[in-house]
Structures are given as C-alpha cells and as structure tokens.
Write an enzyme that holds these catalytic residues in place. Structure first.
Site, PDB file in Angstrom:
ATOM      1  N   GLU A 142       0.818  -1.217   0.000  1.00  0.00           N
ATOM      2  CA  GLU A 142       0.000   0.000   0.000  1.00  0.00           C
ATOM      3  C   GLU A 142       0.852   1.267   0.000  1.00  0.00           C
ATOM      4  O   GLU A 142       0.823   2.068   0.938  1.00  0.00           O
ATOM      5  CB  GLU A 142      -0.955  -0.002   1.194  1.00  0.00           C
ATOM      6  N   GLU A 312      -6.477  -7.656  -1.002  1.00  0.00           N
ATOM      7  CA  GLU A 312      -7.051  -7.706   0.342  1.00  0.00           C
ATOM      8  C   GLU A 312      -8.551  -7.452   0.221  1.00  0.00           C
ATOM      9  O   GLU A 312      -8.961  -6.369  -0.205  1.00  0.00           O
ATOM     10  CB  GLU A 312      -6.425  -6.663   1.276  1.00  0.00           C
ATOM     11  N   GLN A 361      -5.879  -5.763  16.183  1.00  0.00           N
ATOM     12  CA  GLN A 361      -6.574  -6.796  16.959  1.00  0.00           C
ATOM     13  C   GLN A 361      -8.087  -6.784  16.718  1.00  0.00           C
ATOM     14  O   GLN A 361      -8.748  -7.803  16.889  1.00  0.00           O
ATOM     15  CB  GLN A 361      -6.285  -6.609  18.449  1.00  0.00           C
TER      16      GLN A 361
END
Length: 668
Positions: A142, A312, A361
């Site tokens: 990216e 992605e 997370q």
C-alpha cells in the site's frame, strides 16, 4: 476465478501451520500471500538472516497444493535500521520526523533506504528463485497509505531540485510556466525551490502540482527498484502491487507500467464512512456502495489493460473506520462475486485469522483468534466453490471514463468550493453509467480510444492542443464524447489558458464558458431539459454555444436563469456534449443515456439503487448490495450458473445471458 487469503505464520506457533494450511485447502483457497511486514523477523540484525521459518511456512502451504505470493518487506523497516540511519525517516511539512512505531515511516528518496531495499529484496529473491510454490511477488505494501507519498525531508528537497532540472529547460523556463511573477515568487536556481513547507497563505498552485507529480514519480521509481530485482532473479514470477481505494496521491497508471499484475485492497464498509461524501445508509454500512467499490475495480483493471486481483478483501468487521458494523449476511461472498464481475481473476481475503497483537486486533479474519470459523469463512468457502466453475475472459467495456491524477491534484490545489471533490464528481457520471448496466474502463486520457463507442470525461481540467487533437480524432471517427465541468480550464503547468474554458476543447465542443460560480452543497440549483426540471449542485457554468451547437439544458436559478448549462455539438462523425454543471442523478442519467443511445451501446433499464449488473464474456453477474430481495427477469433460455432469479438481500447470481436482456426489480 479463484479465492485466496493473506496469512501471517510468524504470528502463530509453528504447530498451528499444518492445520491452517489444511483448512485453507479445504476451503477452496488457491493463493496465500506472505511476509509483507516481516523484515524484523527475517533479519533480526543487519546481515543476519533467518529464513528457516519462512521456508517451512512455504513448504507447509505447498504440501497442501497452495500457491504462494511473497511480499518485499520494506513497508516496515526494523528498529535497528532506524536507529542506525534515522535519516531514512519521512518528515512532515514542518520538518518533524515520522518516528518508528507504526509502518510506512521511510522516505522514498532516501539514498540509504534505497540501498537497504536493494539488499533485502535481493536476499529474498535469491532465496526463493528456485521455489516452485512461489508464483509471484507483491512489492512493499500500500504505497502511500497514512499520507506517506509526500515527504518533506532534506533528501526530498534535493531530489525535487533534480526532478525540476530534468523537467524544465532551465530555471527561467520554470518561472515562465509556473508564473512566479505573482507575489514575487521568482527563483534564480532549481536548488532555490524548496518543498511546499508551511507558509502564511496558500502555496503557489503550480508549485503544489509539481511537488505532487514529483512525489508520485518518486514512488514509481522506488517501485521499479523492487520490480527490476525480482524480474532479474526469475522472469516467471509476476510482479504486483496492492493499491488502495479512492486514493489520490499516487498515480496508479504510472506505477502500473512496471507491474505484471495490478491489485488493490477492498474494504466496502469502511470506504463509505471515511472517503465518500454523505452519511452512509444502514445497507451501505452492511455492504458498502457498489459504485464506490466498482469504480476502483474498473480503475485498477484499466491501468494496464489486464486482469486484476483484489489482494485484500474485507473478511468481516474491520478496525480502522470510525465505526465497525458487522457486514450483512452473505456480504463477504457478494464482494468476491462483485469483484469477479468487474474483471478480477482472484480475490484474497485479509486475513486468515484474527490477530492477537498490535494495531489490528479488532480486524476480523476468516477465522477467529481461537481458530474457529468466523462469518467470513463461510462466505469465502461458498464463493470459492461457486467461482471454481466460472471461467470468463477479460472484461470488454464499451465505454471509457477518462481519469488523470494531474487533474485531481490541480483541482484539489484550488477546488474553488470545499464541496468540489474531483473523485465524487467523476463518480456521478460513473454511477449513471453503471445504473444502465454498462461496463466501464477507467483509463488515462492518452489511452487509445478507438475500441470504445463512447467516452466520458468528467473533468479534463489540464489540457493542451495534443489532448484536444486526441479527442477530436475519436469524435471524428464516430465516437460520442461527454465532457464535464471544469474541463480545459488550465494549461498542464496549472495556469489559466488565455482563451476561455474549455480552452483547447472549445472548438470541438462548440461552446465557451462565459462565467462560473460555486455554491454550498445544500443550496438547491436546477436546470431545465426537455424532460423537465433537473437538480444540479455545487458548480455552475454559464455557457455561450456556437451557432451550430444546440442547448440541451438551461439554468433556472437566479442570475444564470435562461443561459445554457448543457450543450451538444454534432460533428461529421459523432458528437460532443458539454455539461457545465455538477449534475444530479436524474440529469446524469439523461445525459449518459443519450450518449449511450447515439453510440449504439446496449443498456438495461435504470437499475434500482444498490443493485448492479456486470457482463463479462457472455456471463452476467447480478449484485444486490441492499437488504431487500430483488427479482431478475431473464430470457427463457437463460441459464443461471450461480444462484437463481430471486436474490435475497446482499446476494449475487450469475446468469448466462446478455446484461441488456435482463430486467432487475425489487421484489414486492
């Protein structure tokens, strides 16, 4: 058509790798991307390489028939490198270094970092040059994410001077083309031109435009360092990069010149929140905006006229947008089909398993952190099964939408209205085309246009005689052209043309702009066409058509009332429509429908909002981004390859029929 996943074996105990690989294969996954942020693990101290773990991970995946895409790990230079060479760090406009502790903290123009890049990329390429399981590479990750295309350090200042020296004949040429007499901004040498650092008032627009060009070119050149090393080691590898959605600061067309495969990262429920005007609806929070996502699919498909990948794909809830709703039931399957419908040959979900550490997370994976399947896993398995039986050639789009990053940068430097967003304006026309079921290529204005029946150019802001001649050739050969507002206003150096807008396009379009004005987005504006009143917003031009140019729409608001707002100029071949306003949805549909009809492009009836169809090599995908069911009316002999004529909310179907032969309506 195939499915893949992004995997970080270094985050998990080795005893889990075998089971992970087995489950990937069971899910129908074919490609696995590895090692994009692994520099500190691969080289814990300078010159000490630890490849054993990556060797084992690749071998484990290969044993289950999985193909590996490796990444050069340069997006995250390790702490020992920063400590040894702090000069590799980027700097903000005020000179503040961007410190270690996140990612993308390096400067593209740092000679030291380029040397270190060549070293680590060469080591990795040498290591895996004979590894059959490795089929290709992603360069870095990216480029430019987190506002990192533009750096303002001393290395960039020196590189900018060199770039200017290569761009202009001499400093007098720069002064002339920029127009530096204004506010006494003349320069006596290229070295005297600094990066655009903080100033009391706005910067010179030509200075800003060239620094944006220079910064993008710096990334292009840095990417080439990776590509040349990888191709030198094994020319059977493909070289790819993963771009981002609605991303302004990097010219993807230019980077793609050095790539075999263009990929991008698709996060629909985040994009509607952080890079689009207006509040998202609940359906958009569940599935995104099909035209926002689709426009990026078509851009990256069009950058080098080859199949593209989604490197992605959002797998569930994600951590980075303002809010993190759960996607709609089936949305992760829908997105894979939607990408394939736009020309993708592979869709890789990010990531395999939710991470237990660091900044991501709260970013879902196909499987939860305990290894159990998450909602996205079920969708990925369904998509893999359905797409395995689908084989389709490249998308053959009849319409080109012209897009140039230079225009984006120039308008952004002087938007003349806070609400005038180049990309949102372009998407107005794109949305109208897609609502008629038409495939669209987003291409650079210099692209050969001979294979297109119609061309839409929302804002060709910077123009010269060469660009005008290119479009004239297209129209005189019978093409239909739609030019949008703010076209032909400035020279490529970002100065106003001496002649009135649309400048070099004026004779072709048969019109001149007498006045222009901008308004807040909440001010109601309108024009009148033969079909009635049509809403417009933000931007308004008062047009003076030539004698043979017809008026298509007339202003009805205040001072502009009665003056032409949209015109059409016929030629011996096709015709040119000039739209001097930012059209609302109904006017955009009216203009686009006329262009498509004259061009002989087959269309559908106007599709319901949030529902789109895409034809690819004789197959048509129907994508429902809404929670409401829809029904597809198809010819009796049409064969539904995936799904059926009744679609649930957030559902997709594939039918063997032409898109123009289908009718899609909301179910009662």
């Amino acid at each position: 058509m195939t499915i893949g996943v992004c995997y970080f074996p270094e985050h998990w105990p080795r005893e889990r790798w075998e089971r992970d690989a087995e489950q990937m294969a069971e899910a129908g996954i074919e490609y696995v991307r590895l090692a994009e942020f692994s520099w500190a693990v691969l080289e814990p101290e300078r010159g000490v390489y630890e490849f054993d773990w990556l060797d084992e991970a690749i071998a484990t995946l290969a044993d289950h028939g999985l193909k590996v895409v490796l990444c050069t790990p340069t997006a995250t230079p390790p702490k020992w490198l920063v400590d040894r060479h702090p000069e590799i760090l980027q700097a903000d406009p005020d000179g503040t270094p961007r410190h270690f502790g996140s990612r993308r903290h390096y400067c593209f123009n740092s000679p030291v970092y380029r040397r270190e890049t060549r070293r680590v990329v060469s080591e990795m390429a040498d290591r895996y040059a004979d590894e059959d399981a490795v089929v290709g590479w992603q360069t870095d990750n990216e480029f430019g994410c987190h506002r990192t295309v533009r750096c303002y350090c001393d290395d960039c200042a020196a590189a900018f001077s060199d770039w200017l020296r290569e761009t202009y004949d001499d400093v007098d040429d720069l002064n002339e083309k920029w127009g530096t007499t204004f506010w006494s901004q003349r320069y006596d040498s290229f070295e005297a031109v600094d990066p655009p650092r903080p100033t009391p008032a706005e910067h010179h627009p030509s200075h800003l435009l060239d620094y944006r060009r220079f910064s993008s070119d710096s990334v292009v050149d840095y990417n080439r360092v990776h590509a040349e090393i990888l191709r030198d080691r094994d020319d059977d590898w493909f070289v790819a990069h993963n771009f981002m959605g609605d991303f302004e600061t990097l010219d993807a067309h230019a980077v793609a010149d050095d790539l075999d495969l263009v990929t991008w990262d698709s996060y629909p429920t985040g994009f509607v929140q952080d890079r689009r005007a207006g509040a998202p609806s609940m359906d958009e929070l569940r599935a995104g905006d099909p035209d926002q996502v689709g426009m990026n699919h078509d851009l990256y498909r069009g950058t080098n006229d080859a199949p593209f990948w989604v490197m992605e794909q959002q797998p569930g809830d994600v951590n980075w947008p303002p809010h993190c709703p759960q996607p709609g039931e089936g949305a992760m399957r829908l997105w894979a089909h939607h990408a394939t419908a736009h020309g993708a040959d592979a869709v890789l979900y990010f990531r395999w398993r939710r991470c237990r550490q660091g900044q991501e997370q709260y970013h879902a994976g196909l499987r939860k952190q305990d290894g159990s399947p998450d909602r996205g896993y079920r969708d990925a398995v369904a998509a893999a099964s359905e797409l395995a039986d689908v084989d389709a050639a490249h998308v053959d789009a009849p319409v080109a939408l012209l897009h140039d990053y230079d225009d984006w940068w120039a308008i952004d430097a002087q938007p003349h209205a806070p609400e005038f967003d180049y990309w949102e304006h372009a998407r107005t026309y794109y949305r109208a085309l897609r609502a008629r079921g038409v495939q669209v290529d987003l291409v650079h204005p210099e692209t050969d246009l001979s294979d297109y029946a119609a061309v839409v150019a929302p804002s060709l802001h910077l123009a010269d005689d060469e660009r005008a001649a290119h479009l004239r050739e297209f129209v005189e050969d019978g093409g239909e052209l739609l030019l949008g507002a703010r076209s032909g206003v400035k020279t490529p150096s970002n100065q106003l043309h001496e002649e009135l807008a649309p400048g070099p396009f004026a004779d072709l379009a048969g019109v001149r702009v007498d006045q222009h004005e901008s308004y807040p987005a909440d001010v109601d504006l309108a024009v009148e066409t033969d079909a009635g009143s049509r809403a417009v917003s933000v931007w308004s031009e008062w047009l003076v058509p030539d004698e043979d140019t017809e008026t298509v729409a007339t202003h009805t608001t205040d001072l502009a009332a009665g003056t032409p707002a949209v015109t059409r100029a016929p030629t011996d071949g096709g015709s040119v429509v000039y739209c001097g306003v930012w059209p609302g949805a109904d006017l955009a549909d009216e203009l686009v429908s006329g262009v498509l009809s004259r061009a002989g492009v087959a269309t559908t009836d106007r599709l319901p909002d949030g529902v789109r169809v895409n034809e690819r090599d004789g197959l048509t995908w129907v994508s429902n981004f809404t929670s409401d069911p829809v029904a597809v009316d198809a010819p009796d002999d049409a064969d539904f390859r995936v799904g059926e004529s009744s679609l649930d909310g957030f559902d997709a179907a594939v039918v063997e029929a032409a898109a123009s032969d289908l009718s899609v309506r909301r179910s009662p």
